[in-house]
Design a protein around this motif. Sequence first.
Motif, PDB file in Angstrom:
ATOM      1  N   TYR A  76      -2.771  32.312  19.614  1.00 42.44           N
ATOM      2  CA  TYR A  76      -2.088  33.476  19.999  1.00 42.44           C
ATOM      3  C   TYR A  76      -0.761  32.759  20.710  1.00 42.44           C
ATOM      4  O   TYR A  76      -1.020  31.843  21.483  1.00 42.44           O
ATOM      5  CB  TYR A  76      -2.713  34.190  20.934  1.00 42.44           C
ATOM      6  CG  TYR A  76      -1.894  35.555  21.502  1.00 42.44           C
ATOM      7  CD1 TYR A  76      -1.809  36.671  20.730  1.00 42.44           C
ATOM      8  CD2 TYR A  76      -1.374  35.369  22.531  1.00 42.44           C
ATOM      9  CE1 TYR A  76      -1.100  37.735  21.350  1.00 42.44           C
ATOM     10  CE2 TYR A  76      -0.527  36.598  23.247  1.00 42.44           C
ATOM     11  CZ  TYR A  76      -0.673  37.661  22.478  1.00 42.44           C
ATOM     12  OH  TYR A  76       0.025  38.779  23.133  1.00 42.44           O
ATOM     13  N   ALA A  77       0.410  33.050  20.454  1.00 39.85           N
ATOM     14  CA  ALA A  77       1.581  32.380  20.768  1.00 39.85           C
ATOM     15  C   ALA A  77       2.389  33.502  21.426  1.00 39.85           C
ATOM     16  O   ALA A  77       2.668  34.860  21.073  1.00 39.85           O
ATOM     17  CB  ALA A  77       2.547  31.659  19.814  1.00 39.85           C
ATOM     18  N   VAL A  78       3.123  32.997  22.320  1.00 44.18           N
ATOM     19  CA  VAL A  78       4.158  33.875  23.217  1.00 44.18           C
ATOM     20  C   VAL A  78       5.369  33.117  23.569  1.00 44.18           C
ATOM     21  O   VAL A  78       5.367  32.013  23.773  1.00 44.18           O
ATOM     22  CB  VAL A  78       3.553  34.332  24.625  1.00 44.18           C
ATOM     23  CG1 VAL A  78       4.730  34.947  25.382  1.00 44.18           C
ATOM     24  CG2 VAL A  78       2.235  35.100  24.580  1.00 44.18           C
ATOM     25  N   LEU A  79       6.624  33.481  23.133  1.00 44.87           N
ATOM     26  CA  LEU A  79       7.854  32.997  23.290  1.00 44.87           C
ATOM     27  C   LEU A  79       8.486  33.735  24.418  1.00 44.87           C
ATOM     28  O   LEU A  79       8.706  34.808  24.759  1.00 44.87           O
ATOM     29  CB  LEU A  79       8.744  33.111  22.057  1.00 44.87           C
ATOM     30  CG  LEU A  79      10.053  32.314  22.057  1.00 44.87           C
ATOM     31  CD1 LEU A  79      10.027  30.965  22.166  1.00 44.87           C
ATOM     32  CD2 LEU A  79      10.908  32.881  20.680  1.00 44.87           C
ATOM     33  N   ILE A  80       8.710  32.712  25.396  1.00 45.60           N
ATOM     34  CA  ILE A  80       9.600  33.001  26.638  1.00 45.60           C
ATOM     35  C   ILE A  80      10.958  32.451  26.881  1.00 45.60           C
ATOM     36  O   ILE A  80      11.419  31.299  26.351  1.00 45.60           O
ATOM     37  CB  ILE A  80       8.774  32.343  27.854  1.00 45.60           C
ATOM     38  CG1 ILE A  80       7.302  33.102  27.750  1.00 45.60           C
ATOM     39  CG2 ILE A  80       9.386  32.734  29.088  1.00 45.60           C
ATOM     40  CD1 ILE A  80       6.463  32.278  28.938  1.00 45.60           C
ATOM     41  N   ASP A  81      11.972  33.353  26.836  1.00 45.44           N
ATOM     42  CA  ASP A  81      13.449  32.870  26.954  1.00 45.44           C
ATOM     43  C   ASP A  81      13.632  32.167  28.390  1.00 45.44           C
ATOM     44  O   ASP A  81      12.766  31.884  29.052  1.00 45.44           O
ATOM     45  CB  ASP A  81      14.379  33.767  26.861  1.00 45.44           C
ATOM     46  CG  ASP A  81      14.362  34.992  27.718  1.00 45.44           C
ATOM     47  OD1 ASP A  81      14.092  34.605  29.026  1.00 45.44           O
ATOM     48  OD2 ASP A  81      15.210  35.996  27.694  1.00 45.44           O
ATOM     49  N   SER A  82      14.981  31.409  28.436  1.00 46.47           N
ATOM     50  CA  SER A  82      15.391  30.763  29.535  1.00 46.47           C
ATOM     51  C   SER A  82      15.420  31.453  30.862  1.00 46.47           C
ATOM     52  O   SER A  82      15.533  30.719  31.693  1.00 46.47           O
ATOM     53  CB  SER A  82      16.508  29.930  29.364  1.00 46.47           C
ATOM     54  OG  SER A  82      17.560  30.940  29.026  1.00 46.47           O
ATOM     55  N   GLU A  83      15.301  32.612  30.673  1.00 50.71           N
ATOM     56  CA  GLU A  83      15.449  33.608  31.845  1.00 50.71           C
ATOM     57  C   GLU A  83      14.074  33.941  32.448  1.00 50.71           C
ATOM     58  O   GLU A  83      13.647  34.960  33.303  1.00 50.71           O
ATOM     59  CB  GLU A  83      16.532  34.620  31.600  1.00 50.71           C
ATOM     60  CG  GLU A  83      17.851  34.399  31.289  1.00 50.71           C
ATOM     61  CD  GLU A  83      18.633  35.929  30.980  1.00 50.71           C
ATOM     62  OE1 GLU A  83      18.171  36.864  31.415  1.00 50.71           O
ATOM     63  OE2 GLU A  83      19.744  35.589  30.548  1.00 50.71           O
ATOM     64  N   GLY A  84      13.107  33.404  31.827  1.00 51.65           N
ATOM     65  CA  GLY A  84      11.599  33.767  32.078  1.00 51.65           C
ATOM     66  C   GLY A  84      11.237  35.129  31.530  1.00 51.65           C
ATOM     67  O   GLY A  84      10.132  35.581  32.263  1.00 51.65           O
ATOM     68  N   ARG A  85      11.613  35.678  30.469  1.00 50.59           N
ATOM     69  CA  ARG A  85      11.202  36.751  29.797  1.00 50.59           C
ATOM     70  C   ARG A  85      10.254  36.564  28.690  1.00 50.59           C
ATOM     71  O   ARG A  85      10.814  35.797  27.716  1.00 50.59           O
ATOM     72  CB  ARG A  85      12.578  37.673  29.718  1.00 50.59           C
ATOM     73  CG  ARG A  85      13.209  38.117  30.895  1.00 50.59           C
ATOM     74  CD  ARG A  85      14.301  38.647  30.388  1.00 50.59           C
ATOM     75  NE  ARG A  85      15.231  38.066  29.662  1.00 50.59           N
ATOM     76  CZ  ARG A  85      16.240  38.621  28.880  1.00 50.59           C
ATOM     77  NH1 ARG A  85      16.728  39.991  29.268  1.00 50.59           N
ATOM     78  NH2 ARG A  85      16.846  37.809  27.929  1.00 50.59           N
ATOM     79  N   GLN A  86       9.298  37.318  28.500  1.00 52.72           N
ATOM     80  CA  GLN A  86       8.564  37.467  27.421  1.00 52.72           C
ATOM     81  C   GLN A  86       9.383  38.153  26.182  1.00 52.72           C
ATOM     82  O   GLN A  86       9.727  39.198  26.515  1.00 52.72           O
ATOM     83  CB  GLN A  86       7.166  37.940  27.402  1.00 52.72           C
ATOM     84  CG  GLN A  86       6.269  37.031  28.346  1.00 52.72           C
ATOM     85  CD  GLN A  86       4.942  37.910  28.321  1.00 52.72           C
ATOM     86  OE1 GLN A  86       4.465  38.156  27.575  1.00 52.72           O
ATOM     87  NE2 GLN A  86       4.607  38.104  29.875  1.00 52.72           N
ATOM     88  N   ILE A  87       9.831  37.390  25.030  1.00 49.74           N
ATOM     89  CA  ILE A  87      10.606  38.150  24.293  1.00 49.74           C
ATOM     90  C   ILE A  87       9.798  38.376  22.896  1.00 49.74           C
ATOM     91  O   ILE A  87      10.336  39.125  21.946  1.00 49.74           O
ATOM     92  CB  ILE A  87      12.029  37.524  23.871  1.00 49.74           C
ATOM     93  CG1 ILE A  87      11.794  36.127  23.309  1.00 49.74           C
ATOM     94  CG2 ILE A  87      12.702  37.155  25.227  1.00 49.74           C
ATOM     95  CD1 ILE A  87      13.034  35.299  22.862  1.00 49.74           C
ATOM     96  N   GLY A  88       8.776  37.641  22.699  1.00 43.41           N
ATOM     97  CA  GLY A  88       8.072  37.794  21.292  1.00 43.41           C
ATOM     98  C   GLY A  88       6.425  37.270  21.281  1.00 43.41           C
ATOM     99  O   GLY A  88       6.310  36.379  22.212  1.00 43.41           O
ATOM    100  N   ARG A  89       5.683  37.709  20.516  1.00 46.45           N
ATOM    101  CA  ARG A  89       4.389  37.231  20.372  1.00 46.45           C
ATOM    102  C   ARG A  89       3.988  37.427  19.008  1.00 46.45           C
ATOM    103  O   ARG A  89       4.463  38.183  18.167  1.00 46.45           O
ATOM    104  CB  ARG A  89       3.456  38.236  21.339  1.00 46.45           C
ATOM    105  CG  ARG A  89       3.324  39.724  20.546  1.00 46.45           C
ATOM    106  CD  ARG A  89       2.294  40.436  21.333  1.00 46.45           C
ATOM    107  NE  ARG A  89       2.369  40.792  22.666  1.00 46.45           N
ATOM    108  CZ  ARG A  89       3.228  41.938  23.379  1.00 46.45           C
ATOM    109  NH1 ARG A  89       3.658  42.792  22.468  1.00 46.45           N
ATOM    110  NH2 ARG A  89       3.472  42.177  24.605  1.00 46.45           N
TER     111      ARG A  89
END
Length: 340
Positions: free
Chosen positions: A300-313
């Motif tokens: 299971y993968a989670v992508l977090i942007d540089s602002e600390g927000r989860q943007i995709g899974r």
Amino acid sequence: MNPSSPEGLAQTGEVDTRGAQRTSPSGSVARFLAWTALGLGMMILSAGLAWSIRGGMEPPSPAPESAPVANVVPPPDQKSVLFKKGRLTYQVHCTRCHGPEGRGDGPDAAVLRPPPRDFAARPWTHGETTEAIRTVILQGIPGTAMTGWSHLLSSQELDAVVDYVRSLGAPPREIKVSDTPTTLLRQAGFEPIEPAIAASPLTFEGLDGRKRTLDQEQGKAILLVFWGTTCAPCMEELPSLDRLASEFAHAPLAVLPICIDEADDALVREVERTRTRQLPLLVDRTGLARIQYDVQSIPYAVLIDSEGRQIGRAQGCKDWSTEAVRELLRTVTSRSANSE
């Protein structure tokens, strides 16, 4: 006295005593003038003849010409000279690590950790401006094989190699309007999280026992991958995840593979030895990762942007070497770099 007699002629002056006819005054003048004219004519003729002879012997005066054009050799193109100097300096100092074309494939690259940069890959962690490259060359990069060259290069050599290194990198890709995070996420096999939500706090450990948190990766994009030692699909995708991490080693991206089903470090070390070459594996000792990120199954993968927000899974086994994944991460990390 008879005028026709010799005596008479003598007395009259028409015939001299020797019988020769004597010239009258008008005839003498005429002859004098004739001889004078003849003399002058001869003088003129002689002068003309002398002038002709002298003129024939002397070379004719050259016709007037325009000023001769100097045969000036143009100076060499300064840009070309600097390019050649930069290429030579690069070949002497850089090819063993970065390779002849700057693709990070030099003969020493296989043993370097982290691996040398591929100049065609984006983004460049330390910037792509002339000053940024100059600083890296002069000061080096701590923790890598890149040492400073300030004692090796003259000012001209430094300028030349900076320009040459810039020429090895592909021009930064222009982000199109259609390349929105949502579009790229879907193309890469992620489910967009809309609206984006804050990343949950997370504590984990390396196999060296050191604790780490997500806060330590602040300012970077983060790719969390939750896996387990008993998960066959996890074992299948780890090698491609390792290659992805290597490719983005110099980008503002943290790739964090966190094991959430095994407390036995020996088993995790064996997986690290057989499935990855340089990507360190991590362990969740708290057991909270499943809850904090709602992990229903692995991988299971989670992508977090540089602002600390989860943007995709993304759920399930993934091939992390696809161009769609690279394009997504290039865009996310490029925006991370620009925000610094």
